[in-house]
Each structure stands twice: as structure tokens, then as C-alpha cells.
Design a protein around this motif. Structure first.
Motif, PDB file in Angstrom:
ATOM      1  N   TRP A 172       0.814  -1.214   0.000  1.00 38.74           N
ATOM      2  CA  TRP A 172       0.000   0.000   0.000  1.00 38.74           C
ATOM      3  C   TRP A 172       0.849   1.265   0.000  1.00 38.74           C
ATOM      4  O   TRP A 172       0.378   2.317   0.445  1.00 38.74           O
ATOM      5  N   HIS A 173       2.049   1.177  -0.517  1.00 45.74           N
ATOM      6  CA  HIS A 173       2.937   2.347  -0.477  1.00 45.74           C
ATOM      7  C   HIS A 173       2.372   3.538  -1.252  1.00 45.74           C
ATOM      8  O   HIS A 173       2.338   4.667  -0.736  1.00 45.74           O
ATOM      9  N   ALA A 174       1.940   3.330  -2.480  1.00 47.87           N
ATOM     10  CA  ALA A 174       1.471   4.443  -3.320  1.00 47.87           C
ATOM     11  C   ALA A 174       0.280   5.149  -2.684  1.00 47.87           C
ATOM     12  O   ALA A 174       0.219   6.384  -2.627  1.00 47.87           O
ATOM     13  N   GLU A 175      -0.671   4.366  -2.176  1.00 46.43           N
ATOM     14  CA  GLU A 175      -1.847   4.956  -1.544  1.00 46.43           C
ATOM     15  C   GLU A 175      -1.470   5.689  -0.247  1.00 46.43           C
ATOM     16  O   GLU A 175      -2.003   6.761   0.053  1.00 46.43           O
ATOM     17  N   SER A 176      -0.558   5.095   0.503  1.00 45.11           N
ATOM     18  CA  SER A 176      -0.121   5.717   1.759  1.00 45.11           C
ATOM     19  C   SER A 176       0.590   7.035   1.489  1.00 45.11           C
ATOM     20  O   SER A 176       0.372   8.030   2.197  1.00 45.11           O
ATOM     21  N   PHE A 177       1.441   7.051   0.491  1.00 40.92           N
ATOM     22  CA  PHE A 177       2.164   8.268   0.151  1.00 40.92           C
ATOM     23  C   PHE A 177       1.193   9.352  -0.321  1.00 40.92           C
ATOM     24  O   PHE A 177       1.349  10.532   0.005  1.00 40.92           O
ATOM     25  N   TYR A 178       0.197   8.952  -1.063  1.00 43.54           N
ATOM     26  CA  TYR A 178      -0.826   9.892  -1.534  1.00 43.54           C
ATOM     27  C   TYR A 178      -1.544  10.540  -0.349  1.00 43.54           C
ATOM     28  O   TYR A 178      -1.740  11.760  -0.302  1.00 43.54           O
ATOM     29  N   PHE A 179      -1.936   9.727   0.615  1.00 47.26           N
ATOM     30  CA  PHE A 179      -2.618  10.243   1.806  1.00 47.26           C
ATOM     31  C   PHE A 179      -1.690  11.139   2.626  1.00 47.26           C
ATOM     32  O   PHE A 179      -2.099  12.181   3.146  1.00 47.26           O
ATOM     33  N   ALA A 180      -0.433  10.747   2.735  1.00 50.38           N
ATOM     34  CA  ALA A 180       0.542  11.546   3.493  1.00 50.38           C
ATOM     35  C   ALA A 180       0.688  12.941   2.900  1.00 50.38           C
ATOM     36  O   ALA A 180       0.772  13.940   3.626  1.00 50.38           O
ATOM     37  N   ARG A 181       0.697  13.033   1.599  1.00 54.57           N
ATOM     38  CA  ARG A 181       0.805  14.344   0.949  1.00 54.57           C
ATOM     39  C   ARG A 181      -0.416  15.210   1.239  1.00 54.57           C
ATOM     40  O   ARG A 181      -0.310  16.424   1.408  1.00 54.57           O
ATOM     41  N   LEU A 182      -1.582  14.594   1.302  1.00 56.95           N
ATOM     42  CA  LEU A 182      -2.789  15.339   1.631  1.00 56.95           C
ATOM     43  C   LEU A 182      -2.713  15.890   3.055  1.00 56.95           C
ATOM     44  O   LEU A 182      -3.090  17.039   3.323  1.00 56.95           O
ATOM     45  N   LEU A 183      -2.228  15.078   3.981  1.00 58.72           N
ATOM     46  CA  LEU A 183      -2.086  15.516   5.365  1.00 58.72           C
ATOM     47  C   LEU A 183      -1.100  16.680   5.459  1.00 58.72           C
ATOM     48  O   LEU A 183      -1.376  17.693   6.114  1.00 58.72           O
ATOM     49  N   ALA A 184       0.049  16.527   4.820  1.00 61.64           N
ATOM     50  CA  ALA A 184       1.077  17.569   4.880  1.00 61.64           C
ATOM     51  C   ALA A 184       0.587  18.865   4.239  1.00 61.64           C
ATOM     52  O   ALA A 184       0.839  19.962   4.754  1.00 61.64           O
ATOM     53  N   SER A 185      -0.129  18.750   3.132  1.00 56.75           N
ATOM     54  CA  SER A 185      -0.648  19.929   2.451  1.00 56.75           C
ATOM     55  C   SER A 185      -1.642  20.674   3.338  1.00 56.75           C
ATOM     56  O   SER A 185      -1.628  21.911   3.417  1.00 56.75           O
ATOM     57  N   GLY A 186      -2.502  19.921   4.025  1.00 53.13           N
ATOM     58  CA  GLY A 186      -3.466  20.546   4.910  1.00 53.13           C
ATOM     59  C   GLY A 186      -2.810  21.254   6.078  1.00 53.13           C
ATOM     60  O   GLY A 186      -3.208  22.367   6.457  1.00 53.13           O
ATOM     61  N   MET A 187      -1.794  20.634   6.662  1.00 54.37           N
ATOM     62  CA  MET A 187      -1.089  21.249   7.788  1.00 54.37           C
ATOM     63  C   MET A 187      -0.336  22.498   7.340  1.00 54.37           C
ATOM     64  O   MET A 187      -0.307  23.507   8.047  1.00 54.37           O
ATOM     65  N   GLN A 188       0.256  22.434   6.171  1.00 54.98           N
ATOM     66  CA  GLN A 188       0.979  23.604   5.661  1.00 54.98           C
ATOM     67  C   GLN A 188       0.015  24.767   5.432  1.00 54.98           C
ATOM     68  O   GLN A 188       0.325  25.922   5.742  1.00 54.98           O
ATOM     69  N   ALA A 189      -1.161  24.475   4.897  1.00 51.49           N
ATOM     70  CA  ALA A 189      -2.156  25.519   4.661  1.00 51.49           C
ATOM     71  C   ALA A 189      -2.613  26.160   5.965  1.00 51.49           C
ATOM     72  O   ALA A 189      -3.010  27.330   5.990  1.00 51.49           O
ATOM     73  N   ALA A 190      -2.533  25.390   7.058  1.00 49.60           N
ATOM     74  CA  ALA A 190      -2.935  25.913   8.359  1.00 49.60           C
ATOM     75  C   ALA A 190      -1.798  26.669   9.047  1.00 49.60           C
ATOM     76  O   ALA A 190      -1.984  27.167  10.160  1.00 49.60           O
ATOM     77  N   GLY A 191      -0.652  26.748   8.403  1.00 45.38           N
ATOM     78  CA  GLY A 191       0.461  27.518   8.949  1.00 45.38           C
ATOM     79  C   GLY A 191       1.574  26.714   9.566  1.00 45.38           C
ATOM     80  O   GLY A 191       2.534  27.291  10.104  1.00 45.38           O
ATOM     81  N   TYR A 267      -7.142  16.708   9.445  1.00 47.14           N
ATOM     82  CA  TYR A 267      -7.051  15.274   9.163  1.00 47.14           C
ATOM     83  C   TYR A 267      -8.345  14.765   8.529  1.00 47.14           C
ATOM     84  O   TYR A 267      -8.323  13.946   7.591  1.00 47.14           O
ATOM     85  N   TYR A 268      -9.466  15.225   9.041  1.00 45.13           N
ATOM     86  CA  TYR A 268     -10.768  14.811   8.495  1.00 45.13           C
ATOM     87  C   TYR A 268     -10.889  15.224   7.029  1.00 45.13           C
ATOM     88  O   TYR A 268     -11.329  14.424   6.185  1.00 45.13           O
ATOM     89  N   GLU A 269     -10.499  16.434   6.719  1.00 49.26           N
ATOM     90  CA  GLU A 269     -10.582  16.899   5.334  1.00 49.26           C
ATOM     91  C   GLU A 269      -9.633  16.119   4.431  1.00 49.26           C
ATOM     92  O   GLU A 269      -9.935  15.878   3.251  1.00 49.26           O
ATOM     93  N   ALA A 270      -8.494  15.711   4.970  1.00 47.53           N
ATOM     94  CA  ALA A 270      -7.562  14.893   4.188  1.00 47.53           C
ATOM     95  C   ALA A 270      -8.161  13.516   3.903  1.00 47.53           C
ATOM     96  O   ALA A 270      -8.008  12.966   2.806  1.00 47.53           O
ATOM     97  N   VAL A 271      -8.852  12.952   4.883  1.00 42.65           N
ATOM     98  CA  VAL A 271      -9.549  11.670   4.675  1.00 42.65           C
ATOM     99  C   VAL A 271     -10.595  11.821   3.579  1.00 42.65           C
ATOM    100  O   VAL A 271     -10.712  10.972   2.675  1.00 42.65           O
ATOM    101  N   CYS A 272     -11.363  12.908   3.637  1.00 43.54           N
ATOM    102  CA  CYS A 272     -12.387  13.151   2.615  1.00 43.54           C
ATOM    103  C   CYS A 272     -11.761  13.309   1.230  1.00 43.54           C
ATOM    104  O   CYS A 272     -12.285  12.787   0.233  1.00 43.54           O
ATOM    105  N   ALA A 273     -10.643  14.018   1.163  1.00 45.10           N
ATOM    106  CA  ALA A 273      -9.960  14.196  -0.118  1.00 45.10           C
ATOM    107  C   ALA A 273      -9.443  12.858  -0.640  1.00 45.10           C
ATOM    108  O   ALA A 273      -9.480  12.596  -1.852  1.00 45.10           O
ATOM    109  N   TYR A 274      -8.978  11.996   0.238  1.00 39.98           N
ATOM    110  CA  TYR A 274      -8.481  10.676  -0.174  1.00 39.98           C
ATOM    111  C   TYR A 274      -9.593   9.850  -0.810  1.00 39.98           C
ATOM    112  O   TYR A 274      -9.409   9.234  -1.857  1.00 39.98           O
ATOM    113  N   PHE A 275     -10.758   9.851  -0.178  1.00 37.95           N
ATOM    114  CA  PHE A 275     -11.873   9.025  -0.683  1.00 37.95           C
ATOM    115  C   PHE A 275     -12.761   9.774  -1.678  1.00 37.95           C
ATOM    116  O   PHE A 275     -13.650   9.183  -2.279  1.00 37.95           O
TER     117      PHE A 275
END
Length: 282
Positions: A172-191, A267-275
């Protein structure tokens, strides 16, 4: 006398004619071999240029996980807890992870697109990573997020967000990496400041049980294990270090009661973006 001299003269003339023919044949042979070799090199270069590196498979902007239809089963793991406080600083790690996981589970419970799962019955229960991974796997999740907080030595000014997806070479590396990028992007947007290359890194445990951190550019497949919560669940999984408990500023923004609620929403928004679902309004 004339006849005796004529024969040797004709033989010498014949030999002089054979030498140019032999040289021409050698040149043609050499040219043919050079042409064949050049063609081989061209084919190899073309084959190599069209191969897709593993990192591109997992990180390409066109990649989307195959998720099926809702409701989606999402496991939330709160790191440490019970008699295990985790990292200590301005606050204890277990308090940060419990507050964040609790708020995140509330969002998922309200959203009919999701079936929230936990890796233990209560955040006050002491459970090892192996026990929590087994509990998660038994519930057949489609995604797992393990919530943690970081720490640094006294006097360090370390702060920021980083997360660890399932490492290269795993199912599940590709999917995990995809989700990780969503999490990091969301945190960066929050400052939040992102540690490493875009806030996504890998962890490996060496033979002496020492952890080795590498950046996500290291896409080689390695035999060493990563975090248990990433290795022992049969789904895409990411471990997030949302702030440093040893940084007062980091804790205030992303580890306080209000900060944990903010991160839970991210994190919730990242989950929504993933699915691919629409998040509930705040």
C-alpha cells in the motif's frame, strides 16, 4: 625467356588487386557491427527513459487510489496512552494524541460516508503498537491514521509537522504516500512548517533497534521494518507527528485543546480528499 618472366609478373599484379578488396570487406564488416551496436544502445536508452520510477507511481498528480463506494472504514489510532505517556514537554504526547483522535472520530461519526474504527476501546487503555495494529487489522480498515506528537532535546528549537507513510516496496505504499501528501498539504495551509521534503519522510528500524529517518526521495526498497502500525495492517497507513510537545509555540498552535481540534479537522478533510467525498461544514 620471355615466357618465364611473364608468369611471375601476372601473380604480383593479382595480389595487388586482392588487398583493396580485403580492406573494403573489413570496413563494411566494421560499419555493420557499429550500426548494430548503435541500434542496441538506442533501444536500451529508449527502454530506460520510458521506465517509471516507483516514487512517480506513488506521487504523480494523476494518481488516485481505487476506493470503491462508501461507507469507508477508517481506523484512527491514538499513539501511546494509558501508562505510556509518550514524549513529554509542555504537554504529554498521549494527551495530544487522545484529544486529536477524539475530535477526528467525532467528525467521522457525523459523516455517513465513513465508519470510524479505533485500535482500542479507550485512550486510557495501555496497548502496544503490535496490539493496536492487530486490533485495527481485525476490523478490515480501508485507511489508517496513527496520531502522534514529536519531541526534541532540551534547548532545541525543533518544531513543525512530518508524517510517515508505508515505505517503498510495501503493498500500500502508493496509496499511503498519496494520503501523506494530503495531510502535509493541509497542515501547511494551516500555517505549520513542514519538516524534511514536503513533510513526508520514511522511518526504518535497523538491527540494533535504532530508528533511521530518510527523506521521501529515497525510493529504494529496503528489508528493514518501519513503524509497526504501518507494517502490520493490511491497508494504506500513515503515522503523523503533528507538533513538537517540547515547543511551546508548536503546542499552542497544534497541541493545545483548540489546536488539537484544528488538526482533527485538517485530518478529516484529508480523509475526505483521499476518498473523494465532500467534507461536512464546520
Amino acid at each position: 625467356m620471355a615466357n618465364r618472366h611473364a608468369a611471375p609478373h601476372r601473380k604480383r599484379k593479382s595480389k595487388r588487386k586482392e588487398r583493396p578488396l580485403l580492406g573494403t570487406a573489413l570496413v563494411l564488416c566494421f560499419c555493420t557491427l557499429a550500426f548494430v551496436f548503435a541500434g542496441f544502445l538506442w533501444q536500451e536508452a529508449l527502454r530506460t527513459s520510458t521506465q517509471v520510477p516507483e516514487r512517480q507511481t506513488g506521487s504523480d498528480d494523476d494518481f488516485r487510489p481505487q476506493v470503491g463506494d462508501p461507507p469507508y472504514r477508517v481506523a484512527i489510532d491514538a499513539g501511546h496512552g494509558g501508562s505510556d505517556p509518550g514524549a513529554r514537554g509542555v504537554v504529554e504526547e498521549k494527551d495530544v494524541t487522545a484529544a486529536t483522535a477524539s475530535a477526528l472520530l467525532q467528525w467521522l461519526e457525523q459523516d455517513s460516508n465513513y465508519i470510524p474504527l479505533q485500535t482500542r476501546e479507550s485512550f486510557d487503555v495501555t496497548a502496544t503498537p503490535a496490539e493496536r495494529a492487530a486490533a485495527a487489522r481485525a476490523q478490515a480498515p480501508q485507511l489508517l491514521l496513527s496520531v502522534h506528537a514529536n519531541s526534541a532535546a532540551n534547548g532545541s528549537t525543533a518544531a513543525g509537522f512530518e508524517c510517515y507513510p508505508s515505505v517503498p516496496g510495501r503493498t500500500w505504499h502508493a496509496e499511503s504516500f498519496y494520503f501523506a501528501r494530503l495531510l502535509a498539504s493541509g497542515m501547511q495551509a494551516a500555517g505549520a512548517s513542514l519538516r524534511g521534503r514536503g513533510g513526508v519522510r520514511y522511518i526504518y528500524y535497523l538491527e540494533n533497534d535504532q530508528k533511521q529517518l530518510v527523506e521521501s526521495t529515497h525510493t529504494e526498497v529496503r528489508a528493514e521494518r518501519s513503524f509497526t502500525l504501518l507494517e502490520d495492517v493490511d491497508c494504506p497507513a500513515v503515522l503523523a507527528e503533528q507538533c513538537f510537545v517540547t515547543s511551546a509555540e508548536d503546542v499552542e498552535r497544534f497541541g493545545s485543546e483548540e489546536g488539537c481540534r484544528k488538526v482533527a479537522r485538517i485530518y478529516y478533510e484529508a480523509v475526505c480528499a483521499y476518498f473523494g467525498t465532500q467534507p461536512l461544514p464546520e
